[in-house]
Scaffold this active site. Structure first.
Site, mmCIF file in Angstrom:
data_model
loop_
_atom_site.group_PDB
_atom_site.id
_atom_site.type_symbol
_atom_site.label_atom_id
_atom_site.label_comp_id
_atom_site.label_asym_id
_atom_site.label_seq_id
_atom_site.Cartn_x
_atom_site.Cartn_y
_atom_site.Cartn_z
ATOM 1 C CG HIS A 141 -5.041 -6.054 -0.424
ATOM 2 N ND1 HIS A 141 -5.904 -5.878 0.268
ATOM 3 C CD2 HIS A 141 -4.748 -7.118 -1.339
ATOM 4 C CE1 HIS A 141 -7.109 -7.209 -0.676
ATOM 5 N NE2 HIS A 141 -5.913 -7.715 -1.662
ATOM 6 C CG ASN A 186 -3.594 -2.392 7.286
ATOM 7 O OD1 ASN A 186 -3.407 -1.608 5.484
ATOM 8 N ND2 ASN A 186 -4.310 -3.131 7.847
ATOM 9 C CD GLU A 217 -8.367 -9.095 -3.502
ATOM 10 O OE1 GLU A 217 -7.629 -9.035 -3.516
ATOM 11 O OE2 GLU A 217 -9.509 -8.771 -2.233
ATOM 12 C CE1 TYR A 261 -9.705 -2.914 0.960
ATOM 13 C CE2 TYR A 261 -9.039 -0.772 -0.134
ATOM 14 C CZ TYR A 261 -8.349 -2.250 0.227
ATOM 15 O OH TYR A 261 -7.436 -1.901 1.298
ATOM 16 C CE LYS A 304 -4.032 -2.046 2.657
ATOM 17 N NZ LYS A 304 -4.815 -1.965 3.466
HETATM 18 P P1 IDP Z 1 -7.644 -7.177 5.677
HETATM 19 O O1 IDP Z 1 -6.675 -6.084 4.774
HETATM 20 O O2 IDP Z 1 -7.402 -7.664 6.880
HETATM 21 O O3 IDP Z 1 -7.908 -7.839 5.154
HETATM 22 P P2 IDP Z 1 -10.238 -5.797 5.831
HETATM 23 O O4 IDP Z 1 -11.374 -5.764 7.009
HETATM 24 O O5 IDP Z 1 -10.557 -6.215 4.190
HETATM 25 O O6 IDP Z 1 -8.755 -6.034 6.177
HETATM 26 O O7 IDP Z 1 -10.007 -4.326 5.619
HETATM 27 C C1 IDP Z 1 -9.635 -3.643 4.500
HETATM 28 C C2 IDP Z 1 -8.788 -2.393 4.811
HETATM 29 O O8 IDP Z 1 -9.763 -1.267 5.135
HETATM 30 C C3 IDP Z 1 -7.550 -2.972 6.027
HETATM 31 O O9 IDP Z 1 -6.527 -3.683 5.626
HETATM 32 C C4 IDP Z 1 -7.132 -1.268 6.527
HETATM 33 O O10 IDP Z 1 -6.405 -0.392 5.372
HETATM 34 C C5 IDP Z 1 -8.680 -0.845 6.419
HETATM 35 N N1 IDP Z 1 -9.318 -0.666 7.887
HETATM 36 C C6 IDP Z 1 -9.806 -2.163 7.961
HETATM 37 N N2 IDP Z 1 -10.732 -1.547 9.388
HETATM 38 C C7 IDP Z 1 -10.089 -0.423 9.592
HETATM 39 C C8 IDP Z 1 -11.197 0.217 10.767
HETATM 40 O O11 IDP Z 1 -11.118 -0.111 11.825
HETATM 41 N N3 IDP Z 1 -10.251 2.036 10.034
HETATM 42 C C9 IDP Z 1 -9.156 2.421 9.922
HETATM 43 N N4 IDP Z 1 -9.207 0.966 8.527
HETATM 44 C C10 IDP Z 1 -9.792 0.002 8.303
HETATM 45 MG MG MG Z 2 -9.511 -7.806 3.108
#
Ligand code: IDP
Ligand code: MG
Length: 182
Positions: free
Chosen positions: A146, A143, A157, A80, A40
């Site tokens: 992805h 984070n 995807e 998303y 990212k």
């Molecule tokens: P993942 O990336 O571990 O699969 P997902 O639940 O699919 O997690 O969420 C996609 C992305 O959305 C996360 O990687 C993160 O960047 C963002 N995200 C998820 N939950 C939160 C939150 O509570 N606050 C801010 N960003 C979030």
């Molecule tokens: Mg995800």
């Protein structure tokens, strides 16, 4: 000479004749699995692209596609789509649009599940040390990486991010023929 240092033990120690190594099979016989991994914008800006590639290569996975891109909003909204109702969704799209992303397709046995284990929990404070997020992520909203979370999701995807001509089939050379067991 007997006991602990018998002839066989001494021969092994001195590098004498050994049982031949089991031959390697080269390519696995099970179906190929692929997943989408994307470094990212925060990961790119923090110069973590090489670190991510190194971890996947060392794990034995095969890189079959890679590109750097400023991700169009059309891809992000589809990627998303499940999160559209979440309060953090607008900030997530802004974050993912804030700079270039390095998108990759990795191939290997159970690569989807293994990648999820390698990247760690979504939330940095839950991500185990040794995982990519556990080692580098500072906050759930930054984070670093992805990875697709299911085989079907990965197929969807990969189709969204890559054209088929951008993915290459290549076979491991001799020096890599021990990646998988016979
Ligand atoms: P993942 O990336 O571990 O699969 P997902 O639940 O699919 O997690 O969420 C996609 C992305 O959305 C996360 O990687 C993160 O960047 C963002 N995200 C998820 N939950 C939160 C939150 O509570 N606050 C801010 N960003 C979030
Ligand atoms: Mg995800």
């Amino acid at each position: 000479m007997g006991g602990l240092f018998g002839r066989a033990a001494l021969r092994r120690l001195l590098g004498g004749p050994r049982a031949p190594l089991r031959p390697c099979s080269g390519e696995p016989s099970w179906p190929r699995e692929r997943t989408l991994v994307a470094v990212k914008p925060d990961g790119v800006q923090r110069r973590l692209v090489g670190e991510v590639i190194q971890r996947f290569e060392r794990r034995g996975f095969r890189l079959v596609g890679m590109k750097m891109l400023q991700v169009p909003e059309s891809i992000l909204t589809e990627h998303y789509q499940d999160l559209q109702g979440k309060p953090f969704y607008p900030a997530l799209i802004r974050y993912m649009s804030s700079g270039p992303v390095v998108a990759m397709v990795w191939e290997g046995h159970n690569v989807v599940r293994a990648s999820r284990a390698m990247i760690g929990n979504t939330d940095s404070c839950e991500a185990a040390p040794g995982t990519i997020r556990g080692d580098f992520s500072v906050h759930i909203s930054r984070n670093v990486i992805h990875a697709s979370d299911s085989v079907e999701g990965a197929q969807r995807e990969i189709r969204l991010w890559f054209r088929s001509g951008e993915l290459l089939d290549w076979v491991a050379g001799d020096h890599q023929s021990c990646t998988y067991p016979a």
